[in-house]
Scaffold this motif. Structure first.
Motif, PDB file in Angstrom:
ATOM      1  N   LYS A  12      35.663 -28.803  31.657  1.00  0.00           N
ATOM      2  CA  LYS A  12      34.267 -28.488  31.916  1.00  0.00           C
ATOM      3  C   LYS A  12      33.407 -28.975  30.749  1.00  0.00           C
ATOM      4  CE  LYS A  12      33.334 -24.102  32.657  1.00  0.00           C
ATOM      5  NZ  LYS A  12      32.767 -22.779  32.931  1.00  0.00           N
ATOM      6  N   ALA A  13      32.330 -29.667  31.054  1.00  0.00           N
ATOM      7  CA  ALA A  13      31.371 -30.209  30.082  1.00  0.00           C
ATOM      8  C   ALA A  13      31.950 -31.329  29.219  1.00  0.00           C
ATOM      9  CB  ALA A  13      30.788 -29.111  29.210  1.00  0.00           C
ATOM     10  N   TYR A  39      36.839 -44.583  32.150  1.00  0.00           N
ATOM     11  CA  TYR A  39      35.480 -44.529  31.623  1.00  0.00           C
ATOM     12  C   TYR A  39      35.291 -43.176  30.958  1.00  0.00           C
ATOM     13  CZ  TYR A  39      30.392 -43.974  31.628  1.00  0.00           C
ATOM     14  OH  TYR A  39      29.094 -43.730  31.273  1.00  0.00           O
ATOM     15  N   ASN A  40      34.886 -43.206  29.682  1.00  0.00           N
ATOM     16  CA  ASN A  40      34.646 -41.986  28.926  1.00  0.00           C
ATOM     17  C   ASN A  40      33.161 -41.967  28.556  1.00  0.00           C
ATOM     18  OD1 ASN A  40      34.645 -39.768  27.310  1.00  0.00           O
ATOM     19  ND2 ASN A  40      36.084 -40.568  25.796  1.00  0.00           N
ATOM     20  N   PRO A  41      32.331 -41.223  29.303  1.00  0.00           N
ATOM     21  CA  PRO A  41      30.887 -41.260  29.064  1.00  0.00           C
ATOM     22  C   PRO A  41      30.443 -40.612  27.764  1.00  0.00           C
ATOM     23  CG  PRO A  41      31.398 -39.632  30.735  1.00  0.00           C
ATOM     24  CD  PRO A  41      32.676 -40.359  30.430  1.00  0.00           C
ATOM     25  N   ILE A  42      31.287 -39.791  27.149  1.00  0.00           N
ATOM     26  CA  ILE A  42      30.873 -39.121  25.917  1.00  0.00           C
ATOM     27  C   ILE A  42      31.642 -39.640  24.710  1.00  0.00           C
ATOM     28  CG2 ILE A  42      30.033 -37.040  27.050  1.00  0.00           C
ATOM     29  CD1 ILE A  42      32.680 -35.701  26.355  1.00  0.00           C
ATOM     30  N   ALA A  43      32.124 -40.874  24.776  1.00  0.00           N
ATOM     31  CA  ALA A  43      32.860 -41.470  23.665  1.00  0.00           C
ATOM     32  C   ALA A  43      31.923 -41.732  22.496  1.00  0.00           C
ATOM     33  CB  ALA A  43      33.515 -42.768  24.104  1.00  0.00           C
ATOM     34  N   THR A  44      32.443 -41.532  21.301  1.00  0.00           N
ATOM     35  CA  THR A  44      31.661 -41.840  20.112  1.00  0.00           C
ATOM     36  C   THR A  44      31.741 -43.340  19.844  1.00  0.00           C
ATOM     37  OG1 THR A  44      33.557 -41.474  18.663  1.00  0.00           O
ATOM     38  CG2 THR A  44      32.154 -39.571  19.124  1.00  0.00           C
ATOM     39  N   ALA A  45      31.026 -43.800  18.840  1.00  0.00           N
ATOM     40  CA  ALA A  45      31.008 -45.229  18.524  1.00  0.00           C
ATOM     41  C   ALA A  45      32.395 -45.745  18.131  1.00  0.00           C
ATOM     42  CB  ALA A  45      30.010 -45.495  17.407  1.00  0.00           C
ATOM     43  N   ALA A  46      33.217 -44.894  17.528  1.00  0.00           N
ATOM     44  CA  ALA A  46      34.547 -45.311  17.096  1.00  0.00           C
ATOM     45  C   ALA A  46      35.560 -45.340  18.245  1.00  0.00           C
ATOM     46  CB  ALA A  46      35.052 -44.371  16.008  1.00  0.00           C
TER      47      ALA A  46
END
Length: 84
Positions: A12-13, A39-46
């Motif tokens: 969740k979230a 696909y990971n929509p909340i991935a950080t720049a690294a």
């Protein structure tokens, strides 16, 4: 009909999506034929946010699979990222 679409995972979230090839009649997170990326929509720049196996994508489109509108957008996004 065979479609290329997103299958939701994660908690969740904290969404995480697999890009899968599936029969249109199956549920969103149900049975699929093949997983061709993520696909990971909340991935950080690294972190890696999207990966698609281009050879498998080309194969499935060649045999008549249709991508969902969201997957079409992600394919274009991945293409731009690969070109840069």
């Amino acid at each position: 009909m065979v479609v290329i679409r997103l299958s939701r995972g994660g908690s969740k979230a904290r969404p995480f999506f697999n890009i899968v090839v599936s029969d249109k009649r199956n549920r969103r997170d149900g049975r699929f034929i093949e997983r061709i990326g993520f696909y990971n929509p909340i991935a950080t720049a690294a972190e890696e946010s999207i990966r698609i196996a281009q050879d498998r994508l080309t194969y499935w489109v060649g045999v008549g699979a249709q991508a969902s509108p969201t997957v079409e957008r992600l394919i274009k996004q991945a293409g731009k990222k690969a070109a840069a």
